[in-house]
Scaffold this motif. Structure first.
Motif, mmCIF file in Angstrom:
data_model
loop_
_atom_site.group_PDB
_atom_site.id
_atom_site.type_symbol
_atom_site.label_atom_id
_atom_site.label_comp_id
_atom_site.label_asym_id
_atom_site.label_seq_id
_atom_site.Cartn_x
_atom_site.Cartn_y
_atom_site.Cartn_z
ATOM 1 N N ALA A 41 -58.654 51.956 -5.140
ATOM 2 C CA ALA A 41 -57.283 51.263 -4.426
ATOM 3 C C ALA A 41 -56.820 51.991 -3.335
ATOM 4 O O ALA A 41 -56.500 51.449 -2.468
ATOM 5 N N LEU A 98 -58.068 54.027 -9.401
ATOM 6 C CA LEU A 98 -56.780 54.380 -8.344
ATOM 7 C C LEU A 98 -57.310 54.864 -7.113
ATOM 8 O O LEU A 98 -57.066 54.508 -6.059
ATOM 9 N N ALA A 153 -58.948 51.381 -0.168
ATOM 10 C CA ALA A 153 -58.680 49.966 0.259
ATOM 11 C C ALA A 153 -57.359 49.879 1.005
ATOM 12 O O ALA A 153 -57.205 49.276 2.132
ATOM 13 N N LEU A 154 -56.144 50.501 0.314
ATOM 14 C CA LEU A 154 -54.949 50.537 1.088
ATOM 15 C C LEU A 154 -54.973 51.082 2.346
ATOM 16 O O LEU A 154 -54.394 50.784 3.407
#
Length: 605
Positions: free
Chosen positions: A395, A392, A398-399
């Motif tokens: 991620a 998580l 990356a977001l």
């Protein structure tokens, strides 16, 4: 029932100062990069619309109570008007000065948001993600690039972050009891939305700095010393606004049109805010004088809502109090942004919902509430509902990177809609013309609509808009022009040129060489500045004529003409129907009126 603060006695957290360190260094680097992109946007923008009205009003007024408390199109903003007055006194229409001050305020807001994040969450690298979400937010860019909007939006963002940071410091250390109140007052001075700052403080503090049930935390929070002062400030502001709202004059709010409300709400809350919050809208359309309007494609809207729903779901699954953050955000966007926009702006068209400036302040709340939903505040116990998956964090990183890329694409696309060079060229030409010809008789005409829109009436006349570029004597002569044989007007390029036409022109002398004495011309006028009577005549001697319109007389001394005649112009602000031109005194027998015109003077072609 007595409500107790549920924190243990002596509970205190040491707050990080701005200081130095890798997190501070990285945060300041993010701020600097974002400011560089914003500066490039400001380089393509320029003064437009209300900017000219503000500078003109500042030039006409001292720093008086009446000027500072004037309501402008629903805005009560003495702090903003003070800033306009000061900058206009230093250098009227200096975009370099305005841009510098705007960037400085934006820098202060960004740094203050970093301070707020570190006071809430401590000195941890993950605070850089919500910082990036705020400093690169496309929602804030259009408001910053239009000075009239920036006067409200940027100081409000600074005050909002400053008030929250001050209250967090007071809640945890007991220091700076009144600092949040000062920040709140500053926010109110620049924007009417400043009245919502105390409610944001109450919501955030009770939800994440208190303990136990949220309702009990709210009651405990309200027991703190200082909330009575916040209430008194709100009451005083409301009373002063009500006492001064009539000063808005023709700009007074008229209330929304019911048929426009659904469209405004749909665009603002359904498209503009969600796409802008996650890095969009990517596409801008409906270009106005102040830039493009948010025009996201349907797929962008759907993807934005899906991403927001995913963020809400994930944070609520893994964080116990995440739902409180999203509730605060939803309440703010609806109550502080949508409701005021509907009341004040849903009057002409529903496209106002596509203007991101009405939700620019929500960028602060979105970034803050995202952080509150995803990260435990310093000292928060039992923050995690269940253990987060190992992938998580990656991620989330990356977001954040994807957000920054989308935000920069949206920012550059918005910059492409700006037409500041066209306005800059006009104003530079007007400044040069006034400097080179200070003694000319300059008559009024409206500036082009890409500077000031027609619904602003006489405030868009050149004497008002361009008056600050010259000395007080010339400005007064522009506002009260004298009769002249060779007056000048500003053309659409901003250059002073001779008057070349006045329409309508009554130039057919039916069956006679001259109009008969006392002839009445079919003229109708609403009165006011900017209108002129043009007289084509012959006379062997100087004569004095009187132009009577609706009982308002304007006299002028006309010189003798050569045999082929002459042309003379008489400014006339009278209202009514029927224009009569007569000769006063001697010389009537030598005077021959060949043609008459009445209307707005236009430039020579």
């Amino acid at each position: 029932m007595t409500v107790q603060d549920e924190r243990p006695a002596g509970f205190q957290i040491t707050l990080p100062s701005l200081g130095t360190g890798p997190v501070v260094g990285a945060g300041l680097l993010l701020v600097a990069i974002s400011l560089a992109f914003r500066a490039s946007v400001l380089g393509r923008a320029y003064f437009v619309e209300d900017d000219f009205l503000f500078v003109a009003a500042a030039g006409d007024s001292g720093l008086t109570w009446d000027y500072l408390t004037r309501v402008h199109k629903g805005h009560f903003m003495p702090g903003a008007l003070t800033l306009v007055w000061v900058l206009s006194a230093v250098a009227p229409y200096s975009w370099a000065l305005v841009s510098f001050v705007t960037i400085a305020l934006q820098a202060a807001a960004s740094v203050m948001f970093l301070v707020l994040l570190r006071r809430l969450f401590g000195d941890r690298p993950w605070v850089l993600a919500p910082l990036a979400v705020y400093v690169f937010a496309p929602l804030t860019v259009p408001a910053m690039s239009w000075w009239s909007a920036a006067l409200n939006a940027v100081p409000l963002q600074l005050a909002l972050a400053g008030a929250l940071a001050a209250h967090v410091r007071y809640a945890r250390t007991g220091q700076g009891r009144w600092h949040a109140l000062i920040w709140t007052a500053a926010g109110m001075a620049f924007s009417t939305k400043g009245v919502f700052i105390p409610f944001v403080i109450l919501g955030v503090s009770s939800a994440f700095l208190g303990r136990g049930l949220w309702a009990r935390s709210i009651l405990a929070e309200l027991r703190r010393p200082g909330w009575w002062a916040q209430g008194a400030l709100l009451a005083g502001y409301a009373v002063l606004y009500l006492l001064r709202r009539d000063s808005a004059g023709s700009d007074a709010l008229t209330g929304p049109k019911a048929e426009l409300v659904p469209g405004v709400v749909r665009r603002l809350l359904g498209e503009t805010f969600p796409t802008g919050a996650v890095g969009g809208p990517l596409r801008w359309g409906g270009v106005t004088a102040t830039g493009g309007l948010a025009d996201p494609e349907a797929v962008t809207v759907v993807a934005s809502w899906a991403l927001i729903a995913l963020l809400v779901a994930l944070t609520c699954v893994y964080r116990r109090r995440a739902w409180r953050a999203w509730a605060i955000l939803a309440a703010y966007v609806v109550v502080a942004d949508a409701v005021p926009t509907v009341i004040a702006r849903a009057t002409l068209w529903d496209m106002v919902g596509a203007e991101t400036r009405y939700v620019a302040d929500a960028a602060v709340l979105f970034a803050l509430c995202l952080a509150l939903a995803a990260l435990p505040v310093a000292g928060e116990e039992d923050a995690v509902r269940r253990r987060t998956p190992g992938g998580l964090p990656a991620a989330a990183g990356a977001l954040t990177a994807a957000f920054v890329v989308a935000a920069l694409v949206s920012t550059n696309a918005y910059a492409d809609t700006l037409t500041g060079d066209r306005v800059r060229t006009y104003l530079d030409a007007a400044r040069q013309s006034l400097a080179e010809a200070p003694d000319l008789d300059v008559y009024d005409r409206p500036v082009p609509p890409h500077l000031v829109l027609p619904w602003n009436g006489s405030r868009r006349l050149t004497s008002n808009v361009l008056g600050p570029l010259t000395d007080p004597e010339t400005r007064q002569r522009m506002r009260d022009p004298r009769p002249s044989a060779r007056p000048y007007v500003f053309d659409d390029a901003g250059k002073l040129v001779p008057v070349g036409r006045v329409v309508p022109f009554f130039d057919e002398v039916a069956g006679a060489e001259c109009y008969p004495a006392g002839a009445v011309f079919p003229v109708e006028s609403m009165g006011g500045p900017g209108m002129v009577v043009a007289l084509a005549y012959t006379s062997e001697v100087p004569v004095r004529v009187v132009a009577d319109l609706g009982g308002t007389e304007r006299a002028a001394s006309l010189p003798a003409t050569p045999a082929d005649g002459g042309l003379f112009y008489v400014p006339h602000d009278g209202a009514g129907a029927g224009l009569r031109v007569t000769v006063a005194g001697a010389g009537a027998q030598d005077f021959c009126l060949r043609a008459v015109a009445f209307g707005e003077p236009g430039p020579a072609l």
